[in-house]
Scaffold this motif. Sequence first.
Motif, PDB file in Angstrom:
ATOM      1  N   ARG A  99      71.950 154.161  34.113  1.00 35.62           N
ATOM      2  CA  ARG A  99      72.172 152.681  34.247  1.00 35.62           C
ATOM      3  C   ARG A  99      71.714 152.287  32.832  1.00 35.62           C
ATOM      4  NH1 ARG A  99      71.913 148.390  37.873  1.00 35.62           N
ATOM      5  NH2 ARG A  99      70.914 146.700  36.738  1.00 35.62           N
ATOM      6  N   GLU A 100      70.670 152.571  32.204  1.00 35.72           N
ATOM      7  CA  GLU A 100      70.135 152.245  31.048  1.00 35.72           C
ATOM      8  C   GLU A 100      71.259 152.626  29.713  1.00 35.72           C
ATOM      9  OE1 GLU A 100      66.054 153.646  30.669  1.00 35.72           O
ATOM     10  OE2 GLU A 100      65.545 152.013  32.342  1.00 35.72           O
ATOM     11  N   LYS A 101      71.588 153.520  29.850  1.00 37.13           N
ATOM     12  CA  LYS A 101      72.552 154.260  28.702  1.00 37.13           C
ATOM     13  C   LYS A 101      73.818 153.101  28.846  1.00 37.13           C
ATOM     14  CE  LYS A 101      72.584 158.523  29.609  1.00 37.13           C
ATOM     15  NZ  LYS A 101      73.107 160.039  29.760  1.00 37.13           N
ATOM     16  N   ILE A 102      74.202 152.852  29.908  1.00 34.92           N
ATOM     17  CA  ILE A 102      75.445 152.029  30.385  1.00 34.92           C
ATOM     18  C   ILE A 102      75.089 150.691  29.522  1.00 34.92           C
ATOM     19  CG2 ILE A 102      77.036 150.976  31.886  1.00 34.92           C
ATOM     20  CD1 ILE A 102      76.622 153.430  33.578  1.00 34.92           C
ATOM     21  N   ILE A 103      74.118 150.249  29.941  1.00 34.45           N
ATOM     22  CA  ILE A 103      73.767 148.642  29.615  1.00 34.45           C
ATOM     23  C   ILE A 103      73.769 148.894  28.108  1.00 34.45           C
ATOM     24  CG2 ILE A 103      72.008 146.930  29.497  1.00 34.45           C
ATOM     25  CD1 ILE A 103      71.345 147.651  32.404  1.00 34.45           C
ATOM     26  N   GLU A 104      73.152 149.751  27.657  1.00 36.87           N
ATOM     27  CA  GLU A 104      73.035 149.852  25.948  1.00 36.87           C
ATOM     28  C   GLU A 104      74.345 149.926  25.321  1.00 36.87           C
ATOM     29  OE1 GLU A 104      71.399 149.486  22.676  1.00 36.87           O
ATOM     30  OE2 GLU A 104      70.380 149.192  24.377  1.00 36.87           O
ATOM     31  N   ALA A 105      75.273 150.618  25.896  1.00 37.17           N
ATOM     32  CA  ALA A 105      76.551 150.957  25.361  1.00 37.17           C
ATOM     33  C   ALA A 105      77.270 149.545  25.404  1.00 37.17           C
ATOM     34  CB  ALA A 105      77.196 152.044  25.955  1.00 37.17           C
ATOM     35  N   ALA A 106      77.065 149.064  26.672  1.00 33.19           N
ATOM     36  CA  ALA A 106      77.890 147.692  26.854  1.00 33.19           C
ATOM     37  C   ALA A 106      77.525 146.636  25.907  1.00 33.19           C
ATOM     38  CB  ALA A 106      77.611 147.330  28.339  1.00 33.19           C
ATOM     39  N   LYS A 107      76.226 146.461  25.668  1.00 32.29           N
ATOM     40  CA  LYS A 107      75.833 145.604  24.780  1.00 32.29           C
ATOM     41  C   LYS A 107      76.421 145.908  23.397  1.00 32.29           C
ATOM     42  CE  LYS A 107      71.656 145.516  22.543  1.00 32.29           C
ATOM     43  NZ  LYS A 107      70.252 145.769  22.547  1.00 32.29           N
ATOM     44  N   SER A 167      86.947 147.416  26.664  1.00 31.18           N
ATOM     45  CA  SER A 167      87.383 148.262  27.931  1.00 31.18           C
ATOM     46  C   SER A 167      85.981 148.896  28.513  1.00 31.18           C
ATOM     47  CB  SER A 167      88.133 149.305  27.422  1.00 31.18           C
ATOM     48  OG  SER A 167      88.331 150.457  28.071  1.00 31.18           O
ATOM     49  N   LEU A 168      86.113 149.088  29.837  1.00 33.47           N
ATOM     50  CA  LEU A 168      85.030 149.417  30.669  1.00 33.47           C
ATOM     51  C   LEU A 168      85.085 150.977  30.608  1.00 33.47           C
ATOM     52  CD1 LEU A 168      84.661 146.856  33.514  1.00 33.47           C
ATOM     53  CD2 LEU A 168      83.591 146.737  31.421  1.00 33.47           C
ATOM     54  N   ASP A 169      86.135 151.424  30.601  1.00 31.67           N
ATOM     55  CA  ASP A 169      86.477 152.974  30.497  1.00 31.67           C
ATOM     56  C   ASP A 169      85.628 153.509  28.992  1.00 31.67           C
ATOM     57  OD1 ASP A 169      87.566 152.879  32.823  1.00 31.67           O
ATOM     58  OD2 ASP A 169      88.976 154.097  32.294  1.00 31.67           O
ATOM     59  N   ASP A 170      85.760 152.567  27.841  1.00 34.88           N
ATOM     60  CA  ASP A 170      85.567 153.052  26.723  1.00 34.88           C
ATOM     61  C   ASP A 170      83.943 153.090  26.689  1.00 34.88           C
ATOM     62  OD1 ASP A 170      87.702 153.444  25.674  1.00 34.88           O
ATOM     63  OD2 ASP A 170      87.755 151.896  24.487  1.00 34.88           O
ATOM     64  N   ILE A 171      83.485 151.927  27.461  1.00 35.21           N
ATOM     65  CA  ILE A 171      81.963 151.670  27.407  1.00 35.21           C
ATOM     66  C   ILE A 171      81.350 152.900  28.205  1.00 35.21           C
ATOM     67  CG2 ILE A 171      79.983 150.443  28.591  1.00 35.21           C
ATOM     68  CD1 ILE A 171      81.584 147.870  27.931  1.00 35.21           C
ATOM     69  N   ALA A 172      82.001 153.388  29.329  1.00 35.40           N
ATOM     70  CA  ALA A 172      81.507 154.606  30.132  1.00 35.40           C
ATOM     71  C   ALA A 172      81.389 155.755  29.137  1.00 35.40           C
ATOM     72  CB  ALA A 172      82.395 154.721  31.351  1.00 35.40           C
ATOM     73  N   LYS A 173      82.303 155.756  28.348  1.00 31.26           N
ATOM     74  CA  LYS A 173      82.650 157.218  27.509  1.00 31.26           C
ATOM     75  C   LYS A 173      81.535 156.739  26.473  1.00 31.26           C
ATOM     76  CE  LYS A 173      86.767 158.410  27.578  1.00 31.26           C
ATOM     77  NZ  LYS A 173      88.072 158.147  27.268  1.00 31.26           N
ATOM     78  N   GLN A 174      81.310 155.857  25.975  1.00 32.18           N
ATOM     79  CA  GLN A 174      80.362 155.876  24.709  1.00 32.18           C
ATOM     80  C   GLN A 174      79.073 155.870  25.621  1.00 32.18           C
ATOM     81  OE1 GLN A 174      81.569 155.052  21.928  1.00 32.18           O
ATOM     82  NE2 GLN A 174      79.567 155.293  21.263  1.00 32.18           N
ATOM     83  N   ALA A 175      78.735 155.786  26.780  1.00 25.06           N
ATOM     84  CA  ALA A 175      77.434 155.960  27.154  1.00 25.06           C
ATOM     85  C   ALA A 175      77.310 157.197  27.776  1.00 25.06           C
ATOM     86  CB  ALA A 175      77.325 155.160  28.349  1.00 25.06           C
ATOM     87  N   GLY A 176      78.293 158.095  27.734  1.00 23.63           N
ATOM     88  CA  GLY A 176      78.266 159.374  28.116  1.00 23.63           C
ATOM     89  C   GLY A 176      78.491 159.834  29.314  1.00 23.63           C
ATOM     90  N   VAL A 177      78.929 158.923  30.118  1.00 28.80           N
ATOM     91  CA  VAL A 177      79.170 159.087  31.550  1.00 28.80           C
ATOM     92  C   VAL A 177      80.649 158.849  32.147  1.00 28.80           C
ATOM     93  CG1 VAL A 177      76.876 157.964  32.074  1.00 28.80           C
ATOM     94  CG2 VAL A 177      78.859 156.524  32.106  1.00 28.80           C
TER      95      VAL A 177
END
Lengths: 194, 194
Positions: free
Chosen positions: A21-29, A40-50
């Motif tokens: 959850r935290e990794k996603i928030i960080e990547a989203a920011k 892109s939300l998929d990109d954010i997921a990828k960036q967060a490694g999930v």
Amino acid sequence: MEKKQSQSVGRKPRADAQQNREKIIEAAKEAFRKSGANASLDDIAKQAGVGAGTLYRHFPSREELLKAVYHTAVQKLADAGQKFSDTLSPLDALRAWMLLFVDYIAEKQIIASALSALAEDPKKTFEASYAQIWETIRSLVRRAIETGDIREDLDPIDLLRALIGVASISTSPDWQESAKRLVDILITGSQSDK
Amino acid sequence: MEKKQSQSVGRKPRADAQQNREKIIEAAKEAFRKSGANASLDDIAKQAGVGAGTLYRHFPSREELLKAVYHTAVQKLADAGQKFSDTLSPLDALRAWMLLFVDYIAEKQIIASALSALAEDPKKTFEASYAQIWETIRSLVRRAIETGDIREDLDPIDLLRALIGVASISTSPDWQESAKRLVDILITGSQSDK
DNA sequence: TCATTAAACGGAGGATATCTCCGTTTAATA
DNA sequence: TATTAAACGGAGATATCCTCCGTTTAATGA
């Protein structure tokens, strides 16, 4: 009957869930800052490694994710206020917090307008955060007044308004620099006469 | 050389182009109101009875389309002010326009926040519109002051502020009704003592 | 009225993004 | 260590965006 449902109420939440959850928030920011609110939300997921599924399980909609980023920022701001209070002199604490607040506004701009566009009821979305910020600066200023570092008649909201005002004008790209200079001016101007 | 480019500067624009443009704006207004600022552009084109290509030719981006809807609304508001001035008594004209302004705010809310999120420079996007609205109400109020229907010391901006304020609170879904009642109160309160 | 032409049109379809579904993995528990 | 429920990941179905280009048509002038 045997054990049945061991104690379905009492199983610790899995540690990785919170981490993700935290990794996603960080990547989203980062993504929102770099690519705007439509990143892109998929990109954010990828960036967060999930996986995308994990992102959507935690945040079923873009709005949820934006809210989470926003609330996290506000929480950090409040926490920092506490920390500064504990470790710095009243005046330095106030100054440090105001500088942090400038960064916060920069982050907030894009998130806030995106949320206003998406949120069911923008008012409600922001209310709690306003209160939290207000409480934080109020406490910092009171402390500085008590030690006599700051004039008694200073209304904390004036400080916020001044900073937000500068950010709102934000005509040039160097407004953050200008805002930081303003912090010094405000601090100086707010000190007791002696 | 023979005719070459007949007179490439002077060929009338095709009539259907302007019509399609208006049909698209109308459809977009509806769609944004019903489905929010992320309404499908392909759907809007379909609703307007044109191909997707036509929509994108007129409005290369969502932002352009939002701007067009917004500016059209503002223009209508200004035109209505003129029309009311020409056909109604000063007081009735002012009242009628204020009622229209309430509808305008309702429309504007979603568009404005979407634009703030998308626009390169939101400030610039709205500046011209502010001026147009301001000029319209100023003219309506002046006229009513000149005939003695309205108190001389009335500042038009107070009327706008009151209406916008009500809309911003907008806690209940019947805020439009409340705003309309407010119009009556404002008009009554703004009349000359005698 | 008709031929000419540049402007405008439409919509199929490729590119991209959203979001779900479900088989697999893993942290907690006993 | 075995069990299990929670969490994960990512392929792929669906939706949206946006472009490209062959077709249509409004304006013009002969």
